[in-house]
Motif scaffolding. Sequence first.
Motif, mmCIF file in Angstrom:
data_model
loop_
_atom_site.group_PDB
_atom_site.id
_atom_site.type_symbol
_atom_site.label_atom_id
_atom_site.label_comp_id
_atom_site.label_asym_id
_atom_site.label_seq_id
_atom_site.Cartn_x
_atom_site.Cartn_y
_atom_site.Cartn_z
ATOM 1 N N GLY A 49 -18.881 -7.046 21.850
ATOM 2 C CA GLY A 49 -17.796 -7.503 23.080
ATOM 3 C C GLY A 49 -16.497 -7.150 22.299
ATOM 4 N N GLY A 50 -16.151 -6.686 21.099
ATOM 5 C CA GLY A 50 -15.101 -6.491 20.626
ATOM 6 C C GLY A 50 -14.316 -7.829 19.971
ATOM 7 N N ASN A 51 -15.171 -8.810 20.147
ATOM 8 C CA ASN A 51 -14.671 -9.831 19.609
ATOM 9 C C ASN A 51 -14.534 -9.945 17.769
ATOM 10 N N GLU A 52 -13.869 -10.972 17.318
ATOM 11 C CA GLU A 52 -13.702 -10.955 16.039
ATOM 12 C C GLU A 52 -14.023 -12.405 15.459
ATOM 13 N N LYS A 53 -14.635 -11.972 14.131
ATOM 14 C CA LYS A 53 -15.421 -13.288 13.461
ATOM 15 C C LYS A 53 -14.625 -13.259 12.107
#
Length: 127
Positions: A49-53
């Motif tokens: 989803g294009g999120n970042e961790k």
Amino acid sequence: MAISQGKSTRKSTGGRYIANRGKRKSELGREPANTGLDEKRLRKIRTRGGNEKLRLASENKMNLFNPESKTAETVEIITVLENSANPNYVRRNIITKGAIVETSAGKAKVTSRPGQDGIINGVLINE
């Protein structure tokens, strides 16, 4: 070859499963963070989803909660004493959830997942 979290190719008896399809992007795995003891270093990982961790590559401080006084403070980590995830992690000073570390305030147990959360939280142990 990519790291996969898909189904194993071997049965519990040692026989082989016949693969009905190849690997999928959704089954992608990554190498472990192996959070070490050093100056703070973070790695950004792009997730679904294009999120970042944020992966914590190394850190030498932790947020320590004292259950007796119900206070929290930032303390220096001296060394790793125990790590039930892997005995070799103690020698290499790798911090994971559940590791027992020596801090400037005493022994503490790590309660966060540094490779997933990007921070080290812990609880003071009374022994």
